[in-house]
Motif scaffolding. Structure first.
Motif, short mmCIF file in Angstrom:
data_model
loop_
_atom_site.label_atom_id
_atom_site.label_comp_id
_atom_site.label_asym_id
_atom_site.label_seq_id
_atom_site.Cartn_x
_atom_site.Cartn_y
_atom_site.Cartn_z
N ASP A 292 1.02 -0.84 0.27
CA ASP A 292 0.01 -0.66 0.28
C ASP A 292 0.88 1.11 -0.21
O ASP A 292 0.39 2.44 -0.25
N ALA A 293 1.97 1.17 0.50
CA ALA A 293 2.74 2.91 0.27
C ALA A 293 3.28 2.55 -0.64
O ALA A 293 3.38 3.53 -1.33
N TRP A 294 4.10 1.40 -0.97
CA TRP A 294 4.15 1.60 -2.57
C TRP A 294 3.55 2.47 -4.07
O TRP A 294 3.44 3.19 -4.29
N VAL A 295 2.13 1.73 -3.71
CA VAL A 295 0.74 2.40 -4.19
C VAL A 295 0.88 3.92 -4.10
O VAL A 295 0.03 4.61 -5.29
N VAL A 296 0.66 3.72 -3.08
CA VAL A 296 0.70 5.72 -2.63
C VAL A 296 1.22 6.22 -2.69
O VAL A 296 0.88 7.76 -3.60
N ASP A 297 2.42 6.00 -2.68
CA ASP A 297 3.91 6.71 -3.85
C ASP A 297 3.74 6.88 -5.13
O ASP A 297 3.87 8.05 -5.62
N LYS A 298 3.64 6.17 -5.82
CA LYS A 298 3.66 6.12 -7.34
C LYS A 298 2.20 6.85 -7.48
O LYS A 298 1.98 7.21 -8.73
N SER A 299 0.67 6.43 -6.54
CA SER A 299 0.26 7.48 -7.37
C SER A 299 0.15 8.60 -7.30
O SER A 299 -0.74 8.95 -8.37
N LEU A 300 0.46 9.18 -6.20
CA LEU A 300 0.83 10.78 -5.92
C LEU A 300 1.83 10.64 -7.19
O LEU A 300 1.46 11.96 -6.66
N GLU A 301 2.53 10.42 -7.32
CA GLU A 301 3.49 10.61 -7.97
C GLU A 301 2.84 11.14 -9.49
O GLU A 301 3.35 12.20 -10.46
N MET A 302 1.69 10.16 -9.84
CA MET A 302 1.27 9.70 -11.15
C MET A 302 -0.27 11.00 -11.22
O MET A 302 -0.51 11.59 -11.80
N LEU A 303 -0.75 11.23 -9.88
CA LEU A 303 -1.63 12.05 -9.64
C LEU A 303 -1.13 13.88 -10.34
O LEU A 303 -1.38 15.09 -10.82
#
Length: 750
Positions: free
Chosen positions: A556-567
């Motif tokens: 989940d931490a990986w997903v949050v970081d990559k999602s915010l980078e994408m956002l």
């Protein structure tokens, strides 16, 4: 126009309180008058006979006037006239009897009581004043006209006495009569009201003697058993109970033993048609002057409530689509059987099966075809086990069979039967559905005890042994084999997940979400995939293992970081108001690592926290609700929003709504996929939207795959739509190319 009698009586206050003279009331007055007349026509005669005849004629006139008044439906001037005419009758009888000289009368002056009493009972105060005047005139006129010696002046004393009786005593009697009439009328009205309340009560009411026999029953009570109220009298109430039950007799016995209490119970009545009716009884003992102590029973038909509760209970333990037991029921029964095994020894087996190639059915033929296939397979599984066994749908296309008894051979036979039946059924279908098969992992409870491991985890690993071996087959964990599952698929998955985290082999796909009011793609849901060689593995294959082995917070931490980078990239290059929904595991909610990852990534990528929507699946298990609430409060204070996914799929929905902070409610696709053709689904959708709106939350409909579904969502007030009609999950580049083509063409890809 003449007003009704009731209005006339109500308009005149005196008449409203007095009874009207009736023949029954007039009869004793008439008898007294006739007796007086008879006495004066008997010899010796003191006066000429014509006086007696005239008295008789006047009495006839009185009777005629009275009868004429009775023919009218309301009071009129005729009512007191009959009484007034009794005064000349009394004077004639008094004279005919021979009023002596010197004021010594015949004694017939007492007849003046007749009109005075009559008016005291039926008249008004004004009419009593007239009676007083007529009493005076009865004595005064003979004195003035004839005079002494036949009518001496001393007769004025009688006039004063009778006038006093009419003016003083008669009004007192009139008030007494009026009060008695009022009390009688009140008592009658009260009694009638009680009778109506009893007879017309919307629920059943019965009076019983202390032996439980029915003394009286109202209409609603009789309707419950399909009889008329008189037909129930004399029978014991327990006679109408469903045969084999004795709750009513016990209920009455306890009530008689403790007469000051009120007792409640529920039981079943058997009506005249042989149908059972669920009822609730509430009883107490009351005192009655006529019948002594009686038992009053209130009976309420709770059949609808019982069916509703049974339905809720069924929904709580059963899968909505297939009718099989759900995960909650399965885990309860599994725990119960494990407890039994610990007491009497290990017996039985657990079979876990997953449908092969089922996703292709949904992707190619649509969710409707997939749902129909799941329903059919559920029926096959149900017919493949004994009534003492349990088959459950754990989610998606995963099923479990709990064999409560039997050895490894029995588990092998059932597993083989399941695989064969599913394969044979799919062979009769068209298209990709023909390729649907089942991979089954079977573990006996004896084998699980030998490995001292969780039988569900062992069955899951064994099932993946079957998939790794080529699918459409059984993998059995042998008893007495310490090696465990051959490939230890789940343990292997743990290393694959760890490797994906280390080597950045996870991928994020985006599924668009449309604002129904504007038609604009205003946000997207981030969906996780694992790139494993040439296979793109969906999260259903590895999230469960990640949760089991404690890797989910890192994922989940990986997903949050990559999602915010994408956002950050999306808002900078394409849409500055775009938002992303990021799924969090229920076990990650409240985890300090996740909170730190969110705050760090927001700062690192410079993203407005309001653009991040954290999503938790309603059916997921939150490890610590209190800690999760604190976490949600801190994230909300930071500016992030929360969404509750799959709302309605489980029974924690309202609990989460109460105890956690949510801004969006995502309606479970189970209630959306067929909403255009199911009134039940539409009603549920309307209810969820109404609840969300009242709580100030916005709604998202999942599984919107057809224009008709989108139209229903729009009509019911859903805020956002998500599904294959809006767009399938795709990579970032495909998403940008589809929704921002001009901008995407100008920006070089990585």
């Amino acid at each position: 126009m003449r007003r009704p009698a009731s209005e006339t009586r109500a308009a005149g206050a005196p008449y409203a309180d007095l009874r009207r003279g009736s023949p029954a009331l007039a009869l004793p007055f008439g008898i007294v008058a006739l007796l007086a007349l008879v006495t004066v026509v008997l010899p010796p005669y003191e006066r000429p006979l014509w006086v007696a005849v005239l008295a008789a004629v006047s009495l006839v006139i009185v009777a005629v006037v009275f009868l004429l008044a009775q023919r009218r439906t309301e009071r009129s001037w005729l009512d007191p006239v009959a009484a007034y005419l009794l005064f000349p009758f009394a004077a004639l009888v008094h004279d005919a009897a021979g009023a002596g000289a010197g004021g010594n009368g015949s004694g017939m002056a007492a007849l003046l009581l007749l009109p005075i009493l009559w008016l005291a009972i039926t008249g008004t105060p004004q009419q009593l004043w007239v009676a007083s005047a007529l009493a005076i005139l009865t004595f005064a006129i003979p004195i003035a006209v004839v005079g002494a010696p036949h009518y001496p002046f001393g007769d004025w004393r009688r006039a004063v006495v009778w006038a006093s009786i009419a003016l003083v005593l008669a009004p007192v009697l009139q008030r007494i009569v009026r009060d008695l009439e009022r009390q009688t009328r009140r008592a009658r009205v009260a009694n009638e009201r009680v009778e109506r309340l009893f007879d017309d009560a919307p629920h059943g009411v019965a009076l019983l003697d202390l032996d439980g026999r029915i003394i009286r029953a109202n209409i609603s009570m009789a309707v419950l058993v399909g009889l008329d109220p008189p037909d129930m009298v004399g029978h014991k109430l327990s006679a109408f109970e469903t045969p084999g039950e004795s709750r009513i007799d016990d209920h009455v016995s306890r009530l008689v033993a403790r007469p000051g209490d009120t007792f409640d119970t529920e039981c079943n009545f058997r009506d005249s048609g042989g149908n059972d009716v669920s009822v609730a009884l509430s009883s107490t003992i009351v005192g009655d002057r006529g019948m002594g102590e009686v038992v009053m029973v209130n009976v309420v038909d709770i059949s609808d409530r019982r069916r509703y509760l049974d339905r809720l209970s069924h929904l709580a333990d059963h899968d909505v689509l297939t009718g099989l037991a759900n995960r909650r029921r399965f885990e309860t029964e599994l725990a119960r059987h494990l407890d039994r095994c610990s007491r009497v020894g290990a017996t039985g087996a657990l079979l876990l099966l997953d449908l092969d190639n089922f996703k292709q059915v949904n992707d190619t033929l649509g969710h409707n075809a997939g749902d129909e296939l799941l329903i059919t397979i559920a029926g096959l599984l149900r017919r493949s086990i004994r009534s003492s066994d349990l088959v459950a749908r754990l989610g998606g296309d995963e099923f479990a069979i709990l064999l409560t008894d039997g050895d490894q051979g029995a588990a092998q036979r059932v597993a083989g039967l399941v695989v064969d039946r599913i394969r044979d059924h799919a062979a009769t279908l068209d298209g990709v559905a023909r390729r649907v098969t089942a991979s089954v992992g079977a573990v006996t409870f004896r084998a699980a005890s030998e490995h001292a491991a969780d039988i569900l985890a062992l069955a899951d690993m064994t099932m993946y042994d079957a998939k790794e071996a080529g699918r459409n087959q059984i993998a059995m964990l042998p008893e007495g084999d310490e090696r465990g599952p051959r490939t230890a698929a789940r343990l292997h998955w743990q290393s694959r997940i760890e490797g994906a985290l280390e080597n950045d082999r996870f991928e994020l796909h985006l599924q668009p979400i449309m604002n129904i009011a504007t038609g604009r793609i205003s946000s997207a849901e981030v969906l996780l995939r694992l790139r494993d060689e040439d296979e793109l593995v969906p999260p259903s294959r590895f999230v469960y293992i990640a949760e089991r082995v404690g890797l989910m917070p890192q994922v989940d931490a990986w997903v949050v970081d990559k999602s915010l980078e994408m956002l950050a990239r999306i808002r900078a290059e394409h849409d500055p108001e775009f938002e992303l929904e990021v799924n969090l595991s229920g076990l990650s909610i409240g985890n300090p690592e996740i909170e730190q990852a969110i705050t760090t990534s927001l700062t690192k990528h410079g993203v407005d926290p309001s653009a991040l929507i954290l999503e938790i699946t309603e059916t997921a298990a939150v490890a610590d609700v209190a800690m999760a609430r604190d976490f949600a409060a801190r994230m909300t204070d930071l500016g992030c929003a929360f969404a509750l996914d799959d709302f309605g799929a489980g029974f924690g929905s309202f609990y989460y709504l109460k105890h956690l902070f949510f801004d969006y409610v995502k309606i479970d696709g189970e209630f959306v996929a067929h909403v255009q053709e199911s009134q039940v689904d539409r009603t549920i959708m309307r209810s969820i939207v109404g609840i969300a709106r009242d709580l100030g939350k916005r709604t998202v409909a999942e599984f919107v795959s057809e224009p008709e579904i989108l139209e229903v969502c729009r009509e019911e007030g859903v805020d956002f739509a998500q599904g294959y009609l809006i767009g399938k999950p795709v990579s970032y580049d495909e998403f940008a190319g589809e929704f921002w083509p001009s901008v995407a063409a100008a920006v070089p890809k990585d």
